[in-house]
Scaffold this motif. Structure first.
Motif, PDB file in Angstrom:
ATOM      1  N   LEU A 118     -14.135  10.103  -5.410  1.00 47.90           N
ATOM      2  CA  LEU A 118     -14.532   9.082  -5.728  1.00 47.90           C
ATOM      3  C   LEU A 118     -12.135   8.676  -5.773  1.00 47.90           C
ATOM      4  O   LEU A 118     -12.074   7.700  -4.904  1.00 47.90           O
ATOM      5  CB  LEU A 118     -14.854   8.807  -6.852  1.00 47.90           C
ATOM      6  N   VAL A 119     -11.900   9.739  -6.318  1.00 46.28           N
ATOM      7  CA  VAL A 119     -10.200   9.254  -6.773  1.00 46.28           C
ATOM      8  C   VAL A 119      -9.723   8.934  -5.531  1.00 46.28           C
ATOM      9  O   VAL A 119      -8.944   8.385  -5.616  1.00 46.28           O
ATOM     10  CB  VAL A 119      -9.821   9.941  -7.885  1.00 46.28           C
ATOM     11  N   ARG A 120     -10.042  10.443  -4.683  1.00 43.45           N
ATOM     12  CA  ARG A 120      -9.106  10.558  -3.500  1.00 43.45           C
ATOM     13  C   ARG A 120      -9.738   9.777  -2.729  1.00 43.45           C
ATOM     14  O   ARG A 120      -8.096   9.072  -2.232  1.00 43.45           O
ATOM     15  CB  ARG A 120      -9.350  12.279  -2.800  1.00 43.45           C
ATOM     16  N   MET A 121     -10.491   9.026  -1.848  1.00 45.30           N
ATOM     17  CA  MET A 121     -11.143   8.341  -1.506  1.00 45.30           C
ATOM     18  C   MET A 121     -10.357   6.595  -1.427  1.00 45.30           C
ATOM     19  O   MET A 121      -9.580   6.396  -0.450  1.00 45.30           O
ATOM     20  CB  MET A 121     -12.442   7.471  -1.332  1.00 45.30           C
ATOM     21  N   LEU A 122     -10.195   6.901  -2.773  1.00 46.55           N
ATOM     22  CA  LEU A 122      -9.468   5.313  -3.648  1.00 46.55           C
ATOM     23  C   LEU A 122      -7.986   5.452  -3.617  1.00 46.55           C
ATOM     24  O   LEU A 122      -7.286   4.254  -2.833  1.00 46.55           O
ATOM     25  CB  LEU A 122      -9.421   4.674  -4.680  1.00 46.55           C
ATOM     26  N   ALA A 123      -7.386   6.560  -3.700  1.00 46.76           N
ATOM     27  CA  ALA A 123      -6.471   6.640  -3.490  1.00 46.76           C
ATOM     28  C   ALA A 123      -5.537   6.897  -1.680  1.00 46.76           C
ATOM     29  O   ALA A 123      -4.371   5.935  -1.252  1.00 46.76           O
ATOM     30  CB  ALA A 123      -5.694   7.962  -4.241  1.00 46.76           C
ATOM     31  N   GLU A 124      -6.359   7.180  -0.916  1.00 44.75           N
ATOM     32  CA  GLU A 124      -5.967   7.523   0.352  1.00 44.75           C
ATOM     33  C   GLU A 124      -6.193   5.837   0.822  1.00 44.75           C
ATOM     34  O   GLU A 124      -5.513   5.966   1.867  1.00 44.75           O
ATOM     35  CB  GLU A 124      -6.849   8.468   0.901  1.00 44.75           C
ATOM     36  N   THR A 125      -6.934   5.357   0.150  1.00 40.44           N
ATOM     37  CA  THR A 125      -7.172   4.482   1.070  1.00 40.44           C
ATOM     38  C   THR A 125      -5.947   3.027   0.846  1.00 40.44           C
ATOM     39  O   THR A 125      -5.381   1.836   1.422  1.00 40.44           O
ATOM     40  CB  THR A 125      -8.256   3.544   0.516  1.00 40.44           C
ATOM     41  N   ALA A 126      -5.616   3.124  -0.722  1.00 37.56           N
ATOM     42  CA  ALA A 126      -4.352   2.542  -0.884  1.00 37.56           C
ATOM     43  C   ALA A 126      -3.012   2.606  -0.742  1.00 37.56           C
ATOM     44  O   ALA A 126      -2.134   2.741  -0.133  1.00 37.56           O
ATOM     45  CB  ALA A 126      -4.631   2.710  -2.457  1.00 37.56           C
ATOM     46  N   LEU A 127      -2.914   3.947   0.249  1.00 38.21           N
ATOM     47  CA  LEU A 127      -1.854   5.120   0.908  1.00 38.21           C
ATOM     48  C   LEU A 127      -2.076   3.775   1.805  1.00 38.21           C
ATOM     49  O   LEU A 127      -0.805   3.701   2.292  1.00 38.21           O
ATOM     50  CB  LEU A 127      -2.288   6.072   0.747  1.00 38.21           C
ATOM     51  N   ARG A 128      -3.372   4.091   2.551  1.00 36.86           N
ATOM     52  CA  ARG A 128      -2.909   3.881   3.484  1.00 36.86           C
ATOM     53  C   ARG A 128      -2.942   2.457   4.020  1.00 36.86           C
ATOM     54  O   ARG A 128      -2.158   1.924   5.404  1.00 36.86           O
ATOM     55  CB  ARG A 128      -4.894   3.926   5.140  1.00 36.86           C
ATOM     56  N   ARG A 129      -3.274   1.244   3.007  1.00 39.21           N
ATOM     57  CA  ARG A 129      -2.785   0.101   3.186  1.00 39.21           C
ATOM     58  C   ARG A 129      -1.407   0.081   1.937  1.00 39.21           C
ATOM     59  O   ARG A 129      -1.042  -1.642   3.144  1.00 39.21           O
ATOM     60  CB  ARG A 129      -3.587  -0.467   2.267  1.00 39.21           C
ATOM     61  N   GLU A 130      -0.947   1.135   2.380  1.00 39.69           N
ATOM     62  CA  GLU A 130       0.000   0.689   1.961  1.00 39.69           C
ATOM     63  C   GLU A 130       0.458  -0.088   0.629  1.00 39.69           C
ATOM     64  O   GLU A 130       1.574  -0.617  -0.025  1.00 39.69           O
ATOM     65  CB  GLU A 130       1.698   0.158   2.543  1.00 39.69           C
ATOM     66  N   LEU A 131       0.030  -0.160  -0.281  1.00 34.84           N
ATOM     67  CA  LEU A 131       0.231  -0.595  -1.828  1.00 34.84           C
ATOM     68  C   LEU A 131       0.683   0.556  -2.528  1.00 34.84           C
ATOM     69  O   LEU A 131       0.962   0.419  -3.792  1.00 34.84           O
ATOM     70  CB  LEU A 131      -1.750  -0.281  -2.112  1.00 34.84           C
ATOM     71  N   ILE A 132       0.529   2.255  -2.495  1.00 34.17           N
ATOM     72  CA  ILE A 132       1.206   2.839  -3.408  1.00 34.17           C
ATOM     73  C   ILE A 132       1.558   3.437  -2.086  1.00 34.17           C
ATOM     74  O   ILE A 132       1.315   3.477  -0.964  1.00 34.17           O
ATOM     75  CB  ILE A 132       0.295   3.558  -3.756  1.00 34.17           C
TER      76      ILE A 132
END
Length: 272
Positions: free
Chosen positions: A223-237
């Motif tokens: 779950l953590v990786r799914m959310l983090a990678e999504t945030a990375l793709r969206r350039e939020l982090i």
């Protein structure tokens, strides 16, 4: 996606591959093992008080665990039916009920168009369905329609805005939380249950909640990786922020100081 897929239900067979269905069964089983889920379910079943001879309906039955609970409560003179739009989940529910010697049965159907007549059901159970609906008030109206006067309903759902992840840079955690909110059609389902119920003309009898707290010694990495990678793709982090978060969470888990939770809410109501 076929033309007749039900866009209101992400769990409908036409909207989900066999492999996804298999992963969903595993996720539902893991959730059912959660102490928080078990406590909220126990509270809701106690308040719902399905009785011998009654007709019970489980909307969005999933693997059928709660349909089986209802079937045991209403006994041989009653009836418990689980409505589940996903054929794969229905097959699992039917197999598990058969193996348990339980009388629960399962039918295809959608929360927005329940395959039951007006005022034909005594009790309704509906757990973690509204978060998947863009128009949950329509599902509440359907539940009110099929309930007999005096009939009861237990609605349980998650409010994804209550997600807590600690430790970590607050800005990075907020970015992951925003991604979690974006994954559900109705991420604020838990806090909206009261409005859905009263809007359908039902009378609220009780309200409950339970924080679903993860093991403080283990990071739920998928779950953590799914959310983090999504945030990375969206350039939020940035990648650096992601890696720092992973390190913070891993270190906290080693110390037994990790906190991951989300809150579920429940409403018990009746038809006057």
């Amino acid at each position: 996606m076929s033309a007749d897929a039900r866009p209101t239900s992400a769990f409908h067979a036409d909207n989900m591959s066999d492999s996804m269905t298999g992963r969903l069964v595993g996720a539902l089983d893991a959730q059912a093992a959660s102490a928080g889920v078990q406590r909220l379910r126990a509270w809701a079943h106690s308040g719902l008080a399905a009785a011998p001879g009654e007709r019970a309906l489980d909307v969005g039955a999933g693997t059928g665990s709660e349909t089986q609970v209802l079937a045991a409560a209403v006994g041989p003179d009653g009836e418990a039916v689980g409505v589940e739009p996903n054929a794969g989940l229905r097959a699992v529910a039917e197999q598990r009920a058969t193996e348990a010697g339980n009388a629960a049965r399962f039918v295809d159907g959608d929360a927005l168009a329940l395959p039951f007549g007006d005022a034909s059901v005594d009790v309704v159970w509906c757990e973690r369905v509204f978060q998947h609906l863009a128009e949950p008030q329509r599902a509440a109206a359907e539940i009110a329609r099929v309930l007999r006067p005096g009939g009861r309903v237990a609605l349980l759902d998650t409010d994804w805005a209550t997600t807590i992840l600690h430790p970590g840079d607050p800005a990075v955690v907020a970015a992951l939380s925003s991604c979690a909110l974006a994954t559900a059609a109705n991420p604020y389902a838990g806090r909206r249950l009261l409005g859905d119920v009263t809007g359908a003309g039902l009378v609220v009898d009780d309200i409950g909640s339970q924080a679903l707290v993860q093991d403080h010694r283990v990071v739920t990495w998928p779950l953590v990786r799914m959310l983090a990678e999504t945030a990375l793709r969206r350039e939020l982090i940035t990648a650096e922020q992601r890696d720092a978060l992973y390190a913070d969470l891993a270190a906290a888990a080693e110390q037994g100081a990790l906190h991951m939770s989300v809150t579920m809410f429940g409403v018990l109501a009746r038809k006057s």
